[in-house]
Design a protein around this motif. Structure first.
Motif, short mmCIF file in Angstrom:
data_model
loop_
_atom_site.label_atom_id
_atom_site.label_comp_id
_atom_site.label_asym_id
_atom_site.label_seq_id
_atom_site.Cartn_x
_atom_site.Cartn_y
_atom_site.Cartn_z
N GLY A 181 -20.20 -27.99 -46.40
CA GLY A 181 -19.32 -29.15 -46.31
C GLY A 181 -19.27 -29.70 -44.90
N ARG A 182 -19.16 -28.78 -43.92
CA ARG A 182 -19.13 -29.20 -42.51
C ARG A 182 -20.45 -29.85 -42.10
NH1 ARG A 182 -16.22 -24.24 -41.84
NH2 ARG A 182 -18.14 -23.17 -41.19
N ALA A 183 -21.57 -29.29 -42.62
CA ALA A 183 -22.88 -29.84 -42.30
C ALA A 183 -23.03 -31.25 -42.87
CB ALA A 183 -23.98 -28.93 -42.85
N GLU A 184 -22.51 -31.44 -44.10
CA GLU A 184 -22.59 -32.75 -44.72
C GLU A 184 -21.75 -33.76 -43.94
OE1 GLU A 184 -21.37 -32.20 -48.74
OE2 GLU A 184 -23.26 -31.29 -49.38
N GLU A 185 -20.56 -33.30 -43.50
CA GLU A 185 -19.71 -34.18 -42.70
C GLU A 185 -20.41 -34.58 -41.41
OE1 GLU A 185 -16.07 -32.12 -42.13
OE2 GLU A 185 -15.42 -32.31 -44.20
N LYS A 186 -21.05 -33.59 -40.74
CA LYS A 186 -21.75 -33.85 -39.48
C LYS A 186 -22.91 -34.81 -39.70
CE LYS A 186 -22.13 -32.96 -35.09
NZ LYS A 186 -21.04 -33.32 -34.15
N THR A 187 -23.63 -34.61 -40.81
CA THR A 187 -24.76 -35.49 -41.13
C THR A 187 -24.28 -36.91 -41.36
OG1 THR A 187 -25.95 -33.65 -42.16
CG2 THR A 187 -26.65 -35.87 -42.75
N GLU A 188 -23.15 -37.01 -42.06
CA GLU A 188 -22.59 -38.34 -42.34
C GLU A 188 -22.15 -39.03 -41.05
OE1 GLU A 188 -21.73 -41.46 -44.85
OE2 GLU A 188 -22.70 -39.54 -45.31
N GLU A 189 -21.56 -38.22 -40.14
CA GLU A 189 -21.15 -38.77 -38.86
C GLU A 189 -22.36 -39.26 -38.06
OE1 GLU A 189 -18.99 -35.73 -36.89
OE2 GLU A 189 -17.22 -35.88 -38.20
N LEU A 190 -23.42 -38.46 -38.03
CA LEU A 190 -24.63 -38.85 -37.32
C LEU A 190 -25.26 -40.10 -37.94
CD1 LEU A 190 -26.26 -35.33 -36.75
CD2 LEU A 190 -25.22 -36.82 -35.00
N LYS A 191 -25.20 -40.14 -39.26
CA LYS A 191 -25.76 -41.28 -39.97
C LYS A 191 -24.99 -42.55 -39.62
CE LYS A 191 -26.68 -43.02 -44.63
NZ LYS A 191 -26.57 -42.73 -46.09
N ASN A 192 -23.66 -42.43 -39.60
CA ASN A 192 -22.83 -43.59 -39.25
C ASN A 192 -23.07 -44.02 -37.80
OD1 ASN A 192 -21.67 -43.66 -41.79
ND2 ASN A 192 -19.94 -42.34 -41.22
N SER A 193 -23.17 -43.00 -36.92
CA SER A 193 -23.41 -43.30 -35.50
C SER A 193 -24.75 -44.02 -35.32
CB SER A 193 -23.39 -42.02 -34.68
OG SER A 193 -22.12 -41.40 -34.74
N ALA A 194 -25.77 -43.53 -36.03
CA ALA A 194 -27.09 -44.13 -35.94
C ALA A 194 -27.07 -45.56 -36.46
CB ALA A 194 -28.10 -43.29 -36.74
N GLN A 195 -26.32 -45.76 -37.56
CA GLN A 195 -26.23 -47.09 -38.14
C GLN A 195 -25.53 -48.05 -37.17
OE1 GLN A 195 -24.46 -47.15 -41.99
NE2 GLN A 195 -24.76 -49.35 -42.30
N GLN A 196 -24.44 -47.57 -36.56
CA GLN A 196 -23.71 -48.39 -35.60
C GLN A 196 -24.57 -48.71 -34.38
OE1 GLN A 196 -20.15 -46.24 -34.69
NE2 GLN A 196 -19.21 -46.59 -36.71
N PHE A 197 -25.34 -47.70 -33.92
CA PHE A 197 -26.23 -47.91 -32.77
C PHE A 197 -27.28 -48.95 -33.09
CE2 PHE A 197 -30.11 -46.92 -30.42
CZ PHE A 197 -29.64 -46.98 -29.11
N ALA A 198 -27.80 -48.86 -34.32
CA ALA A 198 -28.83 -49.81 -34.74
C ALA A 198 -28.27 -51.22 -34.81
CB ALA A 198 -29.39 -49.40 -36.10
#
Length: 210
Positions: A181-198
């Protein structure tokens, strides 16, 4: 239907009793009879049965049941309340032996079971029943093999081990689930961060082009 099942159905069920165990026996020593009764019923099989009432408070008893030659039915003979049992003698604690003695308040019988295994099973049930239904006057078990006295504790230990293993497995799965669950949350956070950066990079580039 085997003999023990038939005894349970024919002797105990009609009296709202439940048979817990039974052992087929013969006397080790012939009982002395001062006179021969007229019209004897001939040869017979003897069973020592352990039962308990279904009504509360439950009462356990030991009953001598006979089946006479040529008959398909069973006859209830002597019955003792479990509280009347004073001593259970296994005769030899070092080997499998079919012999045993039962001492009651007003009776003493020396028996030989059909097999040593049958005696062992009956003794385990008897010992467990005494521990469960008797509070004060528990009979003495002497000259009994350790597997007879410890049969129930062995079963309980095995059950405890299984329960412990299930609990540990459940805990491990929960911990793994939490980690996933924590890994999925971290992945989602990274995904959102990457999307925002893009998106930010795209805006910056668009402004530069203008």
């Amino acid at each position: 239907m085997n003999a023990k099942a038939a005894i349970s159905k024919e002797i105990f069920a009609p009296h709202d009793e439940r048979m817990l165990g039974a052992v087929q026996v013969k006397r080790r020593t012939k009982k002395k009879i001062p006179f021969l009764a007229t019209g004897g019923q001939g040869e017979y099989l003897t069973y020592i049965c352990l039962s308990v009432t279904n009504k509360k408070p439950a009462q356990a008893s030991i009953t001598k049941v006979k089946q006479f030659e040529g008959s398909t039915s069973f006859v209830r003979r002597t019955q003792w309340m479990l509280e009347q049992l004073r001593q259970v003698n296994g005769i030899d604690p070092n080997r499998d032996s079919p012999e045993f003695d039962l001492l009651f308040e007003n009776a003493f019988d020396q028996w030989v079971a059909n097999t040593a295994s049958e005696k062992c099973t009956f003794f385990q049930v008897l010992h467990h029943t005494c521990q469960r239904y008797l509070t004060d006057k528990k009979p003495e078990f002497i000259n009994c093999q350790s597997k007879i006295m410890g049969g129930n504790s062995i079963l309980h230990s095995a059950a405890d081990s299984v329960t412990s293993a299930v609990q540990k497995a459940s805990q491990a799965l929960n911990e793994r689930g939490e980690r996933l669950g924590r890994a999925e949350e971290k992945t989602e956070e990274l995904k959102n961060s990457a999307q925002q950066f893009a998106e930010t990079a795209h805006k910056v580039r668009f402004q530069q082009d203008m």
